[in-house]
Design a protein around this motif. Structure first.
Motif, PDB file in Angstrom:
ATOM      1  N   ALA A 156       0.853  -1.324   0.042  1.00  0.00           N
ATOM      2  CA  ALA A 156      -0.142  -0.044  -0.130  1.00  0.00           C
ATOM      3  C   ALA A 156       0.858   1.284   0.055  1.00  0.00           C
ATOM      4  CB  ALA A 156      -0.860   0.166   1.427  1.00  0.00           C
ATOM      5  N   ASP A 157       0.147   2.181  -0.620  1.00  0.00           N
ATOM      6  CA  ASP A 157       0.981   3.772  -0.610  1.00  0.00           C
ATOM      7  C   ASP A 157       2.500   3.745  -1.296  1.00  0.00           C
ATOM      8  OD1 ASP A 157      -1.325   4.386   0.766  1.00  0.00           O
ATOM      9  OD2 ASP A 157      -0.252   3.917   2.557  1.00  0.00           O
ATOM     10  N   GLU A 158       2.620   2.796  -2.289  1.00  0.00           N
ATOM     11  CA  GLU A 158       3.934   2.771  -2.902  1.00  0.00           C
ATOM     12  C   GLU A 158       3.776   2.936  -4.448  1.00  0.00           C
ATOM     13  OE1 GLU A 158       6.585   2.899  -1.822  1.00  0.00           O
ATOM     14  OE2 GLU A 158       6.553   2.518   0.410  1.00  0.00           O
ATOM     15  N   GLU A 159       4.691   3.582  -4.909  1.00  0.00           N
ATOM     16  CA  GLU A 159       4.710   3.653  -6.544  1.00  0.00           C
ATOM     17  C   GLU A 159       5.543   2.283  -6.950  1.00  0.00           C
ATOM     18  OE1 GLU A 159       7.040   7.123  -7.321  1.00  0.00           O
ATOM     19  OE2 GLU A 159       5.422   8.463  -6.315  1.00  0.00           O
ATOM     20  N   ARG A 160       5.838   2.376  -8.170  1.00  0.00           N
ATOM     21  CA  ARG A 160       6.370   1.082  -8.759  1.00  0.00           C
ATOM     22  C   ARG A 160       7.780   1.218  -8.420  1.00  0.00           C
ATOM     23  NH1 ARG A 160       3.666  -0.983 -14.479  1.00  0.00           N
ATOM     24  NH2 ARG A 160       1.435  -0.797 -13.838  1.00  0.00           N
ATOM     25  N   PHE A 161       8.392  -0.045  -8.407  1.00  0.00           N
ATOM     26  CA  PHE A 161       9.999  -0.335  -7.947  1.00  0.00           C
ATOM     27  C   PHE A 161      10.529  -0.756  -9.357  1.00  0.00           C
ATOM     28  CE2 PHE A 161       7.312  -1.234  -4.313  1.00  0.00           C
ATOM     29  CZ  PHE A 161       8.110  -0.644  -3.472  1.00  0.00           C
ATOM     30  N   ASP A 162      11.908  -0.302  -9.354  1.00  0.00           N
ATOM     31  CA  ASP A 162      12.883  -0.590 -10.278  1.00  0.00           C
ATOM     32  C   ASP A 162      13.082  -1.841 -10.560  1.00  0.00           C
ATOM     33  OD1 ASP A 162      13.200   2.060 -11.647  1.00  0.00           O
ATOM     34  OD2 ASP A 162      13.711   2.456  -9.601  1.00  0.00           O
ATOM     35  N   ARG A 163      13.274  -2.511  -9.218  1.00  0.00           N
ATOM     36  CA  ARG A 163      13.792  -3.997  -8.846  1.00  0.00           C
ATOM     37  C   ARG A 163      12.992  -4.600  -7.491  1.00  0.00           C
ATOM     38  NH1 ARG A 163      16.077  -2.756 -12.876  1.00  0.00           N
ATOM     39  NH2 ARG A 163      18.445  -3.056 -13.377  1.00  0.00           N
ATOM     40  N   ILE A 164      12.448  -5.937  -7.777  1.00  0.00           N
ATOM     41  CA  ILE A 164      12.059  -6.540  -6.860  1.00  0.00           C
ATOM     42  C   ILE A 164      12.924  -7.716  -6.391  1.00  0.00           C
ATOM     43  CG2 ILE A 164       9.923  -7.997  -6.051  1.00  0.00           C
ATOM     44  CD1 ILE A 164       8.366  -6.394  -7.832  1.00  0.00           C
ATOM     45  N   ILE A 165      13.558  -7.955  -5.193  1.00  0.00           N
ATOM     46  CA  ILE A 165      14.296  -9.186  -4.889  1.00  0.00           C
ATOM     47  C   ILE A 165      13.483  -9.800  -3.621  1.00  0.00           C
ATOM     48  CG2 ILE A 165      16.429  -9.677  -3.909  1.00  0.00           C
ATOM     49  CD1 ILE A 165      17.616  -7.047  -5.037  1.00  0.00           C
ATOM     50  N   VAL A 166      13.287 -11.201  -4.051  1.00  0.00           N
ATOM     51  CA  VAL A 166      12.648 -12.114  -3.405  1.00  0.00           C
ATOM     52  C   VAL A 166      13.787 -13.048  -2.534  1.00  0.00           C
ATOM     53  CG1 VAL A 166      10.641 -13.945  -3.169  1.00  0.00           C
ATOM     54  CG2 VAL A 166      10.969 -12.059  -5.054  1.00  0.00           C
ATOM     55  N   THR A 167      13.506 -13.013  -1.343  1.00  0.00           N
ATOM     56  CA  THR A 167      14.659 -13.646  -0.507  1.00  0.00           C
ATOM     57  C   THR A 167      13.957 -14.972   0.080  1.00  0.00           C
ATOM     58  OG1 THR A 167      14.236 -12.291   1.503  1.00  0.00           O
ATOM     59  CG2 THR A 167      15.938 -11.794  -0.172  1.00  0.00           C
ATOM     60  N   VAL A 168      12.714 -15.382  -0.312  1.00  0.00           N
ATOM     61  CA  VAL A 168      12.048 -16.887   0.102  1.00  0.00           C
ATOM     62  C   VAL A 168      11.914 -17.717  -1.336  1.00  0.00           C
ATOM     63  CG1 VAL A 168      11.164 -15.782   2.238  1.00  0.00           C
ATOM     64  CG2 VAL A 168       9.920 -15.572   0.075  1.00  0.00           C
ATOM     65  N   GLY A 169      11.711 -18.862  -0.942  1.00  0.00           N
ATOM     66  CA  GLY A 169      11.705 -19.634  -2.173  1.00  0.00           C
ATOM     67  C   GLY A 169      10.120 -19.761  -2.524  1.00  0.00           C
ATOM     68  N   ALA A 170       9.855 -19.316  -3.949  1.00  0.00           N
ATOM     69  CA  ALA A 170       8.586 -18.924  -4.479  1.00  0.00           C
ATOM     70  C   ALA A 170       8.290 -20.240  -5.551  1.00  0.00           C
ATOM     71  CB  ALA A 170       8.769 -17.620  -5.329  1.00  0.00           C
ATOM     72  N   TRP A 171       7.126 -20.647  -5.466  1.00  0.00           N
ATOM     73  CA  TRP A 171       6.909 -21.425  -6.373  1.00  0.00           C
ATOM     74  C   TRP A 171       5.737 -20.911  -7.734  1.00  0.00           C
ATOM     75  CZ3 TRP A 171       1.823 -23.556  -8.051  1.00  0.00           C
ATOM     76  CH2 TRP A 171       1.808 -24.696  -8.816  1.00  0.00           C
ATOM     77  N   ASP A 172       5.540 -19.678  -7.372  1.00  0.00           N
ATOM     78  CA  ASP A 172       4.865 -18.814  -8.469  1.00  0.00           C
ATOM     79  C   ASP A 172       5.153 -17.322  -8.203  1.00  0.00           C
ATOM     80  OD1 ASP A 172       2.865 -18.521 -10.316  1.00  0.00           O
ATOM     81  OD2 ASP A 172       1.115 -18.999  -9.241  1.00  0.00           O
ATOM     82  N   LEU A 173       4.669 -16.659  -9.203  1.00  0.00           N
ATOM     83  CA  LEU A 173       4.810 -15.295  -9.058  1.00  0.00           C
ATOM     84  C   LEU A 173       3.648 -14.458  -9.326  1.00  0.00           C
ATOM     85  CD1 LEU A 173       7.558 -16.439 -10.410  1.00  0.00           C
ATOM     86  CD2 LEU A 173       8.179 -14.046 -11.054  1.00  0.00           C
ATOM     87  N   PRO A 174       2.970 -14.041  -8.134  1.00  0.00           N
ATOM     88  CA  PRO A 174       1.632 -13.361  -8.193  1.00  0.00           C
ATOM     89  C   PRO A 174       1.704 -12.164  -8.800  1.00  0.00           C
ATOM     90  CG  PRO A 174       2.646 -12.814  -5.967  1.00  0.00           C
ATOM     91  CD  PRO A 174       3.464 -13.816  -6.692  1.00  0.00           C
ATOM     92  N   PRO A 175       0.246 -11.780  -9.379  1.00  0.00           N
ATOM     93  CA  PRO A 175       0.142 -10.664 -10.267  1.00  0.00           C
ATOM     94  C   PRO A 175       0.691  -9.247  -9.485  1.00  0.00           C
ATOM     95  CG  PRO A 175      -1.694 -11.987 -10.516  1.00  0.00           C
ATOM     96  CD  PRO A 175      -0.882 -12.455  -9.452  1.00  0.00           C
ATOM     97  N   ALA A 176       0.710  -9.180  -8.131  1.00  0.00           N
ATOM     98  CA  ALA A 176       0.971  -8.124  -7.599  1.00  0.00           C
ATOM     99  C   ALA A 176       2.469  -7.482  -7.880  1.00  0.00           C
ATOM    100  CB  ALA A 176       0.932  -8.184  -5.965  1.00  0.00           C
TER     101      ALA A 176
END
Length: 421
Positions: A156-176
């Motif tokens: 919430a209350d954030e503009e878009r990001f240049d980078r997203i770094i995920v530091t947990v194991g993800a099986w899927d990538l949500p639309p968010a």
């Protein structure tokens, strides 16, 4: 009388030693990332460990465990963090979202993007959030915004990001995640693919996420709405040996247990690997072949009893059927520092399964062993139809369709029909 020398255990000295090791491991490639590791006091973010443990280049520090003892949160090993930050290609002034908090990695990001940049870190666990906020403030990084929430939803209350770094194991990538990414931005994510994990640098290209680099790694699994349950089929009482598969059970573990106790078939490929030569792509290649696939896993007592190969302690790539299974092993080549790839197989169809895995090993060796012929990972929205996908191995998830293709010396001159996992 000689007094003990404590200078080696000084955090500054340990940090310099960690940097030297990260360069030697080739986890570092740029001075920007190296300078961040030199600046951030890692030991302040890992008070559960000694300074020596905190600055070990290949060791993570578990910061929270569940009732069963499983790790719920950790400060990842510096080598993995360095590799992912290099994959992210961060620049001063960038806006960066970190998914999965701990504090240290967010501080590293803040150092790289500088005072004109902006860092947000989100975690689903309130305890982890409070810990990260406290440690970031104490270490001198109060500008990092730490948010309590499920990253399945937009921040919430954030503009878009240049980078997203995920530091947990993800099986899927949500639309968010796509919704929060700028056009042409990059997501770096530890992506789970049939039991194997790769940190993948994915660039947004016209609504598609395209692989720019991937490396092997292991991470604590995603919690919340994005959590994914694997199935463990126990083959020996006490879960000393079992088959871990991606998704619900699709075979009878009793039949596989009978197969395990009924004798073993061996088959050898003639394909060799040097003592320090990596073969991560072989295991990914085996995982993305058509047919049922899992990881054979075992505890040390089962290995000592010679029920299974020692490779099962780390998860051996396995092809299985309703009545048997075959898994990848190695054996030492006499009088050398090399090893040969082979297969141990069990069950009435052991020979057939073993031949299939050996054939796959030889195909990898012949067509994909060199770096220019590596796997390419592309992530499409779930609504993309089959005919719009490239040839390759397709893994369907709730939000996405992950396609793994393998380039060859023929440069895709011949295309094959997509297969689904």
């Amino acid at each position: 009388m000689t007094m003990p020398d404590d200078t080696a255990a000084n955090p500054d000295n340990l940090r310099r030693g960690m940097l030297d090791e990260l360069w030697a491991l080739k986890a570092l490639h740029t001075h920007a990332v190296a300078q961040a590791f030199a600046a951030v006091p890692r030991h302040l973010f890992a008070p559960e460990a000694t300074p020596e443990q905190a600055y070990a280049a290949n060791k993570s520090v578990v910061t929270k465990r569940g009732p069963d003892g499983a790790a719920l949160s950790s400060v990842s090993a510096p080598a993995i963090q360095a590799a992912m930050l290099e994959q992210a290609d961060l620049r001063p002034g960038m806006r960066v979202l970190e998914i999965g908090s701990g504090g240290y990695n967010a501080a590293l990001i803040a150092e790289i993007v500088g005072p004109t940049g902006y860092v947000v870190s989100v975690d689903i666990d309130g305890d982890v959030v409070e810990r990260a906020r406290r440690l970031l403030t104490e270490a001198g990084y109060p500008a990092v915004r730490v948010v309590h929430g499920d990253a399945e939803h937009p921040i919430a209350d954030e503009e878009r990001f240049d980078r997203i770094i995920v530091t947990v194991g993800a099986w899927d990538l949500p639309p968010a995640w796509r919704e929060q990414l700028v056009e042409g931005g990059r997501i770096v994510v530890p992506l789970l693919m049939r039991g194997t994990t790769r940190t993948v640098a994915l660039d947004e290209v016209e609504g598609i996420l395209v692989d720019r680099d991937h490396q092997r790694a292991g991470f604590v699994a995603m919690q919340g709405l994005g959590a994914h349950e694997e199935t463990f089929l126990s083959l020996v009482e006490g879960e000393q040996v079992g088959l871990r598969i991606d998704g619900p059970a699709d075979t009878n573990p009793v039949a596989l247990a009978d197969a395990l106790l009924g004798g073993r078939t061996e088959a050898w490929s003639g394909v060799e690997v040097g003592g320090t030569e990596p073969f991560d792509d072989l295991d990914l290649f085996l995982a993305t072949r058509p047919g049922r696939f899992g990881l054979l896993q075992a505890l040390k007592p089962a290995v000592d009893a010679k029920l299974v190969s020692g490779w099962a302690q780390w998860g051996a790539p396995t092809r299985y059927s309703d009545t048997g299974f075959a898994y990848r092993v190695t054996r030492r080549v006499p009088d050398t520092d090399r090893a040969e790839f082979g297969v141990f197989a069990h069950g009435p169809d052991a020979a057939q399964l073993a031949d299939q895995v050996v054939a796959d090993i030889r195909t990898w060796d012949r067509e994909h062993r060199h770096s220019e012929h590596r796997a390419h990972i592309t992530v499409y929205p779930a609504a993309i139809p089959d005919e719009a996908l490239p040839s390759g191995f397709v893994m369907d998830r709730r939000h996405t369709r992950v396609v793994v293709t393998w380039s060859t010396s023929a440069d895709h001159a011949e295309h094959t029909t997509a297969t689904r996992g």
